[in-house]
Design a protein around this motif. Sequence first.
Motif, PDB file in Angstrom:
ATOM      1  N   ASP B 254       0.682  -0.983  -0.041  1.00  0.00           N
ATOM      2  CA  ASP B 254      -0.093  -0.197   0.013  1.00  0.00           C
ATOM      3  C   ASP B 254       0.913   1.150   0.213  1.00  0.00           C
ATOM      4  OD1 ASP B 254      -2.091  -1.586   2.276  1.00  0.00           O
ATOM      5  OD2 ASP B 254      -2.085  -1.861   0.159  1.00  0.00           O
ATOM      6  N   ARG B 257       1.983   1.838  -3.273  1.00  0.00           N
ATOM      7  CA  ARG B 257       1.276   2.544  -4.230  1.00  0.00           C
ATOM      8  C   ARG B 257       1.029   3.296  -3.743  1.00  0.00           C
ATOM      9  NH1 ARG B 257      -2.910  -0.915  -2.626  1.00  0.00           N
ATOM     10  NH2 ARG B 257      -1.894  -3.263  -3.708  1.00  0.00           N
ATOM     11  N   VAL B 258       1.616   4.187  -2.876  1.00  0.00           N
ATOM     12  CA  VAL B 258       0.858   5.476  -2.832  1.00  0.00           C
ATOM     13  C   VAL B 258       1.768   6.515  -3.419  1.00  0.00           C
ATOM     14  CG1 VAL B 258       0.628   7.139  -0.715  1.00  0.00           C
ATOM     15  CG2 VAL B 258      -0.815   5.404  -0.598  1.00  0.00           C
ATOM     16  N   ARG B 260       4.409   5.779  -6.142  1.00  0.00           N
ATOM     17  CA  ARG B 260       4.848   5.293  -7.190  1.00  0.00           C
ATOM     18  C   ARG B 260       4.552   6.794  -7.513  1.00  0.00           C
ATOM     19  NH1 ARG B 260       6.178   1.613 -10.787  1.00  0.00           N
ATOM     20  NH2 ARG B 260       4.136   1.800 -12.278  1.00  0.00           N
ATOM     21  N   PRO B 261       3.253   7.536  -7.739  1.00  0.00           N
ATOM     22  CA  PRO B 261       3.367   8.659  -8.238  1.00  0.00           C
ATOM     23  C   PRO B 261       4.270   9.754  -8.258  1.00  0.00           C
ATOM     24  CG  PRO B 261       1.805   8.749  -7.885  1.00  0.00           C
ATOM     25  CD  PRO B 261       2.199   6.953  -7.247  1.00  0.00           C
ATOM     26  N   SER B 286      -5.520   3.273  -0.915  1.00  0.00           N
ATOM     27  CA  SER B 286      -3.691   3.279  -1.120  1.00  0.00           C
ATOM     28  C   SER B 286      -3.984   3.859  -2.848  1.00  0.00           C
ATOM     29  CB  SER B 286      -2.581   2.364  -1.034  1.00  0.00           C
ATOM     30  OG  SER B 286      -3.874   1.026  -1.610  1.00  0.00           O
ATOM     31  N   GLY B 287      -4.957   3.251  -3.832  1.00  0.00           N
ATOM     32  CA  GLY B 287      -5.752   3.882  -4.481  1.00  0.00           C
ATOM     33  C   GLY B 287      -5.821   4.624  -4.763  1.00  0.00           C
ATOM     34  N   SER B 290      -3.419   7.581  -4.732  1.00  0.00           N
ATOM     35  CA  SER B 290      -2.104   7.723  -5.539  1.00  0.00           C
ATOM     36  C   SER B 290      -2.894   8.786  -7.060  1.00  0.00           C
ATOM     37  CB  SER B 290      -2.178   6.113  -5.791  1.00  0.00           C
ATOM     38  OG  SER B 290      -1.800   5.903  -7.215  1.00  0.00           O
ATOM     39  N   LEU B 313      -1.156   5.416 -14.317  1.00  0.00           N
ATOM     40  CA  LEU B 313      -0.976   6.777 -13.220  1.00  0.00           C
ATOM     41  C   LEU B 313      -2.582   7.605 -13.052  1.00  0.00           C
ATOM     42  CD1 LEU B 313       1.989   6.090 -11.508  1.00  0.00           C
ATOM     43  CD2 LEU B 313       0.302   5.263 -10.570  1.00  0.00           C
TER      44      LEU B 313
END
Lengths: 304, 340
Positions: B254, B257-258, B260-261, B286-287, B290, B313
């Motif tokens: 999670d 995922r947060v 990643r951008p 989390s998605g 993101s 994303l």
Amino acid sequence: MSLSRVRLCLAAVARSSRRTPCIAASARHLSTLEAEKKPLETQEEWTNFQLKREEYQSLIDYFSAYGSTQTRNNTFQPHHSLHRPPAPSNVTLSALMASGAHFGHSQSLMNPNFMPYAYGVRAGITVIDLDHTLPLLRRAANVVRGVAAKGGTIVFVGTRPDLRPIVRKAAERVGERVYHVGEKWLPGTLTNKIVMFGAEAAKSEQVVPDLVILLNPIPNVHAIRECAIEHVPTIGIIDSNVDPRIVMYPIPANDENTRTAELIAGVLSIAGREGVALYGEERAKRAIRTERLQRNREQMPERR
Amino acid sequence: MNVAKRMVNAAVRSRSYATMYVPPASLENVVVRRQTPKRTPESPNFYTGRAAYFDQVNALELALQHTRSALQTLQLLPLPSFVRESIPPGHHVWLTKLGLTEMLNAPLTTSRYRRLLGLLNQLDNYRRIAEVAGVEGLASRVADVLEIFERENKEAFLARGKRKPVEFDEYGRSYTVGRRKESAARVWAIAVQKQTPDAPSASTEDQPLDPLPQLTPTITSAMGDSPLPPTEITSTNVLINNIPLSQFFPLPADRERVVRPLKIAGLVGAYNIFALVRGGGTTGQSGAISLGIAKALAAHVPDVEPLLRRAKLLRRDPRMAERKKTGRAKARKAYTWVKR
């Protein structure tokens, strides 16, 4: 609101000297032939594009002085038939013939009442006698001038797409108290005025015109009938398949030809313009006369 | 016989003549009142029965005529095809049929409306040619004429269906929303302010690194080439529902995922994130965060948008929990098949 705004906005647009269209077209073609034909992106490229064309044109203009003496103004241009019609006193038989006014319809379709105006038959087609057409055209022009000189209203009716600009131009040329119908003549325009224009307009305004000129009478039988009912004099271009008695002042000529319609409408509109000028003069004279009379009346009691 | 007839006629005074013949003598006592001539109609299109409409058509045709001749004089007409392609397409939003009917105060049928639109589109074409070629005077005058026929909320109409641009407040914060499954996250992103070298920093940023130790005496050291001053490394603080990221999401998946951008955009340490998230579970939340962060980064740094788009994303994941159906244990799971 929109009309006047449009006219104000675009009346001041550049109207420089006109160029001969075919030479201009070839100049543009030449100037863009050799180019790589890349799409124009920057302002500079656009300006260069215009300048290049202008260069070619100026070159042609420069050498034109060394060629023939014909200029755009003294040669015939196709738009002259609409924009430079002859005056009623200047119409000639050859002008009528050049516009194709003498072509009637098929011999088998000839209306027997048209016989006085038919010259003969050639290749199965009735040939209209222009020796009759010319004086009748002049007579019609006199009628138009007379009506306009008395302050009468005139309506030009031409309900084909090619007649639309003709009637519009003719109305513009006469100037005052003149109207044009380029699309369908709605039945009931004169006989059903209250429904058509409203009770107020029908009462306060002069709805019934003083003269109606029909450039294509066959599809406008409703207009002719209404004019007859309302006692409105009519002028019409009568072809060989039409009875000339349907209008008051027939002009026997080809009703399908655009050039003929341009010539006839042009002649009548010039007569109308003369009539409007006469009416203006007459009003001015009358105004001066009444002013003098008033002054005399004011002075008379003083003297006494 | 005639005398008798005349006597009868004389007796019967109320005789109407078929031809409306009026004996001249009876007119001697008639007083002719000069009538004031009636007003003549104003519009030259009066006898069409649709004066307002045809006046408008004539005005537009006249405008077209003038514009055409002006463009011809400026050598901008007729345009060859390769030049026509370089003119950008027009976005015109004309009044609706009802709107034009109101404006003209005349009933408009669809065919008449379409005819007007045809003229307006042609005039708009000429305006665009003049605009692209740089003839501003002519272009502006034609635009003035066309403005009368344009819808009032033209910009709103053209922007319909498009995403609203992200707005920044007075502190430079962006506010974006991300959703995933049943979760919704509201994300505020603000650029990290770098500390000036003079002012002592009281923030939670890392201390500047110590200068690297000289490992071996090399030629550079002999020449007196000292190492570069240390670069200031800032870090991104992520707070979710006022809780730091590490605490809110115990699972590394999670957290990944947060963040990643920011990693893909190369903006780790550039922006501080504050998010409020509600609904769903850990994956959904989390998605959602993101997506909110990706939108915020795209708003702050537009160059980064294609990178995020390629990394998928900026896409709101449309996958939602499938509903349970009747006759099945779950959405897809079927009950054990029994032969009898």
